[in-house]
Motif scaffolding. Structure first.
Motif, mmCIF file in Angstrom:
data_model
loop_
_atom_site.group_PDB
_atom_site.id
_atom_site.type_symbol
_atom_site.label_atom_id
_atom_site.label_comp_id
_atom_site.label_asym_id
_atom_site.label_seq_id
_atom_site.Cartn_x
_atom_site.Cartn_y
_atom_site.Cartn_z
ATOM 1 N N LEU A 133 0.616 -1.253 -0.081
ATOM 2 C CA LEU A 133 -0.042 0.065 -0.121
ATOM 3 C C LEU A 133 0.939 1.261 -0.050
ATOM 4 N N MET A 134 0.483 2.335 -0.884
ATOM 5 C CA MET A 134 1.429 3.391 -1.141
ATOM 6 C C MET A 134 0.438 4.777 -0.672
ATOM 7 N N VAL A 135 -0.859 4.555 -0.975
ATOM 8 C CA VAL A 135 -1.687 5.696 -1.055
ATOM 9 C C VAL A 135 -2.951 5.027 -0.099
ATOM 10 N N LEU A 136 -3.162 5.851 0.823
ATOM 11 C CA LEU A 136 -4.538 5.700 1.582
ATOM 12 C C LEU A 136 -5.266 6.852 1.911
ATOM 13 N N SER A 137 -6.429 6.981 1.360
ATOM 14 C CA SER A 137 -7.113 8.180 1.351
ATOM 15 C C SER A 137 -8.734 7.884 1.798
ATOM 16 N N LEU A 138 -9.132 8.225 3.014
ATOM 17 C CA LEU A 138 -10.528 7.820 3.525
ATOM 18 C C LEU A 138 -11.002 9.063 4.207
ATOM 19 N N ARG A 139 -10.846 10.212 3.401
ATOM 20 C CA ARG A 139 -11.341 11.516 3.925
ATOM 21 C C ARG A 139 -12.781 11.874 4.070
ATOM 22 N N SER A 140 -13.358 12.627 4.540
ATOM 23 C CA SER A 140 -14.490 13.088 4.746
ATOM 24 C C SER A 140 -15.549 11.970 4.771
ATOM 25 N N ASN A 141 -15.315 10.889 5.735
ATOM 26 C CA ASN A 141 -16.178 9.947 6.060
ATOM 27 C C ASN A 141 -16.453 9.947 7.662
ATOM 28 N N LEU A 142 -17.240 8.988 8.039
ATOM 29 C CA LEU A 142 -17.603 8.927 9.504
ATOM 30 C C LEU A 142 -16.714 7.978 10.492
ATOM 31 N N LEU A 143 -15.385 7.714 10.031
ATOM 32 C CA LEU A 143 -14.642 6.630 10.645
ATOM 33 C C LEU A 143 -14.534 7.314 12.061
ATOM 34 N N SER A 144 -14.326 6.488 13.046
ATOM 35 C CA SER A 144 -14.147 6.841 14.442
ATOM 36 C C SER A 144 -13.219 5.626 15.099
ATOM 37 N N GLY A 145 -13.102 5.903 16.244
ATOM 38 C CA GLY A 145 -11.958 4.900 17.042
ATOM 39 C C GLY A 145 -10.581 5.453 16.799
ATOM 40 N N PRO A 146 -9.674 4.769 17.246
ATOM 41 C CA PRO A 146 -8.162 5.039 17.194
ATOM 42 C C PRO A 146 -7.700 4.696 15.994
ATOM 43 N N LEU A 147 -6.652 5.591 15.469
ATOM 44 C CA LEU A 147 -6.089 5.410 14.321
ATOM 45 C C LEU A 147 -5.517 3.926 13.861
ATOM 46 N N ARG A 203 3.134 6.209 1.111
ATOM 47 C CA ARG A 203 3.586 7.619 0.524
ATOM 48 C C ARG A 203 2.621 8.710 0.885
ATOM 49 N N SER A 204 1.339 8.475 1.049
ATOM 50 C CA SER A 204 0.345 9.360 1.070
ATOM 51 C C SER A 204 -0.623 8.886 2.225
ATOM 52 N N LEU A 205 -0.989 9.408 3.284
ATOM 53 C CA LEU A 205 -1.774 8.985 4.160
ATOM 54 C C LEU A 205 -2.830 10.403 4.548
ATOM 55 N N VAL A 206 -3.976 10.247 4.034
ATOM 56 C CA VAL A 206 -5.129 11.256 4.035
ATOM 57 C C VAL A 206 -6.296 10.814 4.786
ATOM 58 N N LEU A 207 -6.652 11.075 5.943
ATOM 59 C CA LEU A 207 -7.783 10.928 7.032
ATOM 60 C C LEU A 207 -8.546 11.782 7.372
ATOM 61 N N GLN A 208 -8.254 13.007 6.696
ATOM 62 C CA GLN A 208 -8.964 14.357 7.646
ATOM 63 C C GLN A 208 -10.516 14.104 7.418
ATOM 64 N N ARG A 209 -11.261 15.169 8.124
ATOM 65 C CA ARG A 209 -12.644 15.008 8.373
ATOM 66 C C ARG A 209 -13.255 13.795 8.579
ATOM 67 N N ASN A 210 -12.903 13.001 9.700
ATOM 68 C CA ASN A 210 -13.415 12.180 10.165
ATOM 69 C C ASN A 210 -13.714 12.210 11.536
ATOM 70 N N VAL A 215 5.334 11.117 1.956
ATOM 71 C CA VAL A 215 5.459 12.541 1.563
ATOM 72 C C VAL A 215 4.239 13.425 1.978
ATOM 73 N N ARG A 216 3.262 12.816 2.254
ATOM 74 C CA ARG A 216 1.913 13.672 2.423
ATOM 75 C C ARG A 216 1.271 12.887 3.829
ATOM 76 N N VAL A 217 0.874 13.923 4.858
ATOM 77 C CA VAL A 217 0.069 13.382 5.931
ATOM 78 C C VAL A 217 -0.941 14.282 6.208
ATOM 79 N N ASP A 218 -2.046 13.933 6.148
ATOM 80 C CA ASP A 218 -3.353 14.663 6.378
ATOM 81 C C ASP A 218 -4.336 14.228 7.561
ATOM 82 N N LEU A 219 -4.224 14.631 8.782
ATOM 83 C CA LEU A 219 -5.000 14.220 9.782
ATOM 84 C C LEU A 219 -5.978 15.225 10.381
ATOM 85 N N SER A 220 -6.192 16.273 9.555
ATOM 86 C CA SER A 220 -6.926 17.589 9.978
ATOM 87 C C SER A 220 -8.302 17.137 10.184
#
Length: 624
Positions: free
Chosen positions: A82-96, A107-114, A131-136
């Motif tokens: 796995l190189m790219v994981l983008s699960l942004r703008s969903n309703l995922l909860s609990g720990p990372l 390379r890219s981890l995008v989990l913002q807006r959960n 390269v990219r981390v977005d946990l906002s």
């Protein structure tokens, strides 16, 4: 597909999408499932003697699809390609998902807006390619991991709008990070020097942060017993160490002499400044010899000598908005100025006022509007506000002179950064920067097109009219000026190389011709080449025809700028497709700018997921 990948995907679906809204079915190839992308990878046998090629999951891209609940432990970690994981703008909860640390190629981890909660437990050093981390926009807490220090490849780190505490790790910014934000947390302490050059908004909302760039000086630790620089009075000296009368007299005489010297310096500075003002005022009142004016690049000399009408003498600089930094026409004429460049619509100057303000002034040529219509249009343009528009500050109108005053942008234009030119600072634009600039420019143009009931046309879109702020935000400049020119003016058709094919017949600027010109800008961003190119036989082709000729022969890397080939070719190919749609020959085949914005957002999942966002949130989403 390898069995471990299939098992991981099924377990993920069962936990986060029990109703299977995504339609993932084991009756179909999992590599064709929504949001799943696979690559061929070499799989070794247990004894290492035999290997085979199998499909492996390398990208999961599920933005805003409505999945919810906690990501089960021990699932995503088995996707070791796995190189790219983008699960942004969903309703995922609990720990990372802690086992994600096993995905060493990430390379890219995008989990913002959960709704993720708890601390970050990952060791970021385990992701050497990250390269990219977005946990906002989650509800994460705890401290930011120290393992963030010394990650040379990381370019984007966004954790704003969480509940993090403690100090900010000294992330090595260098030339790597292009976007960073820890805003709206509960962080404290001094901002690391490695991040001190970033914009202050990247740290706002943390009441206990201090240091640059916020402007809050960190209080030094209190000294237990401060030592005075010299005794305030003889009674404060220790017994047996009283000052003699001669020493006291020496101190007094020294202080008096110091004050005398300081007063003299102040008076000299005042006289010098006053003398300079008198010279400037006299110079402004004195007519310049004609030969001196014609050989000068200083717009103040040209302007003051060329506009002698009674209307000009009575004219005033009109500011579109009230500000304490407004100035007069006389102030502008006294400014030190230099020419920055000449274009089809006029000449641009940089002017430095006496109070240190730096502005850009454009002398427009060929305007055939009357004063009332000119003022009306400028007032309208001054009211259109968007972070990606270079809004005019003021204007001057007379029969012989039309000036537009704007903020000076020291980073120069996209054209200067791509092709070389006049700019105070040259930057090597990597792919993330170029993608961000393209999106910002598209949003600015789309805002124009949606204004006044969809009646506004830019008319002069080109890479030299896309200015770049210090944070590399695109600012679209000079909009609407082309429509002020006479209908017979060749300049009114836009710059050569950016003109839509239909303009030679219709000679009328439209929003569709703006889209064509923007498509040429996108091709410049992708190729790094100027709007005109020669092919192998020496024939001069505009950039769209040159790109199309290369693509027809073979879809090769020859199209793309060599300086960005080490980045995501998949994203570049998507952007190339968008650019080619924009430069379609028939105006009806070109998309509207709001659709172009959506297409660019989808290249790297920058869209809003259908949510209504505030202006500040939209600004944060401009980041790649």
């Amino acid at each position: 597909m390898l069995e471990q990948d299939l098992s991981a995907l099924v377990a993920f679906r069962n936990a986060t999408d029990p109703s299977n809204l995504l339609g993932w079915s084991t009756q179909r190839d999992p590599c064709s499932w929504q949001g799943i992308t696979c690559i061929n990878a070499t799989i070794g046998s247990s004894n290492g003697s035999v290997s085979e090629i199998r499909e492996r999951v390398f990208k999961i891209n599920l933005p805003g699809v409505g999945i919810s609940g906690a990501v089960p432990a021990g699932v995503l970690g088995s996707l070791d390609e796995l190189m790219v994981l983008s699960l942004r703008s969903n309703l995922l909860s609990g720990p990372l998902p802690g086992d994600l640390i096993k995905c060493r190629k990430l390379r890219s981890l995008v989990l913002q807006r959960n709704r993720f909660t708890g601390p970050i437990t990952w060791d970021f050093q385990s992701w050497p390619r990250l390269v990219r981390v977005d946990l906002s926009y989650n509800t994460l807490n705890g401290s930011l991991p120290q393992s963030l220090e010394g990650l040379p490849r990381i370019k984007i780190f966004l954790v704003q709008n969480n509940s993090f505490t403690g100090k900010i790790p000294a992330i090595q910014r260098g030339s790597s990070i292009v976007d960073f934000s820890v805003a709206n947390n509960s962080l404290s302490g001094q901002i690391p020097q490695t991040l001190a050059q970033l914009p202050p908004q990247d740290f706002s909302g943390n009441l206990d942060l201090c240091g640059r760039p916020l402007g809050f000086v960190c209080s030094a630790p209190a000294s237990p017993e401060p030592t005075p620089s010299r005794p305030a009075a003889p009674t404060q000296t220790k017994p047996g160490r009283r000052l003699s009368l001669g020493a006291i007299l020496a101190l007094v005489i020294g202080d008096v002499a110091f004050l005398a010297v300081l007063t003299t310096l102040f008076m000299l500075c005042y006289w010098h400044k006053q003398h300079k003002r008198e010279i400037s005022a006299a110079s402004a009142r004195s007519p310049k010899p004609k030969a001196e004016v014609s050989s000068s690049d200083d717009f103040t000399r040209e302007f003051s000598s060329s506009d002698k009408s009674a209307e000009a003498q009575a004219g005033q600089l009109v500011f579109l908005k009230t500000s304490k930094n407004n100035f007069s026409l006389e102030d502008l004429l006294r400014a030190s100025a230099e020419m920055m460049g000449q274009g089809s619509l006029g000449t641009s100057y940089r002017a430095v006022l006496e109070d240190g303000q730096m502005v850009a002034v454009k002398r427009i040529k060929g305007v055939e509007l009357g004063s009332k219509e000119f003022e009306k249009r400028m007032a309208v343009f001054g009211e259109i506000e968007h972070q990606n528009l270079h809004v005019p500050r003021a204007y001057y109108f007379s029969k012989t002179e039309k000036l537009v005053v704007t903020e000076f942008i020291p980073m120069g234009s996209l054209a200067a950064q791509l092709h070389g030119g006049e700019t105070q600072q040259s930057i090597s634009l990597d792919w993330s920067m170029r993608l961000r600039i393209a999106l910002g420019a598209a949003r600015g143009i789309a805002c124009l097109h949606e204004s006044l009931g969809g009646q506004v046309v830019h008319g002069d879109i080109k890479s030299s009219n896309i200015l770049l702020s210090r944070s590399m935000e695109a600012r679209v400049a000079d909009y609407g000026i082309a429509q002020m020119l006479g209908p017979g003016s060749e300049s009114a058709l836009g710059p050569v190389g950016y003109r839509a094919p239909e303009l030679s017949a219709t000679r009328k600027l439209t929003q569709q011709s703006d889209v064509y010109a923007f498509g040429v800008v996108l091709l410049e961003i992708l190729t790094g080449k100027a709007p005109w190119r020669s092919n192998h036989s020496g024939e001069m082709l505009d950039l769209p025809r040159w790109v199309q000729s290369v693509v027809r022969e073979e879809w090769t890397e020859e199209v793309f700028d060599q300086g960005i080939l080490r980045f995501s070719e998949e994203e570049m190919v998507e952007m190339l497709q968008i650019a080619l749609v924009c430069v379609a020959t028939l105006p009806g085949d070109r998309p509207k700018m709001r659709n172009v914005v959506k297409m660019i957002e989808d290249v790297r999942n920058w869209g809003t997921g259908g949510e209504e966002l505030s202006s500040e949130e939209l600004k944060s989403m401009d980041r790649p």
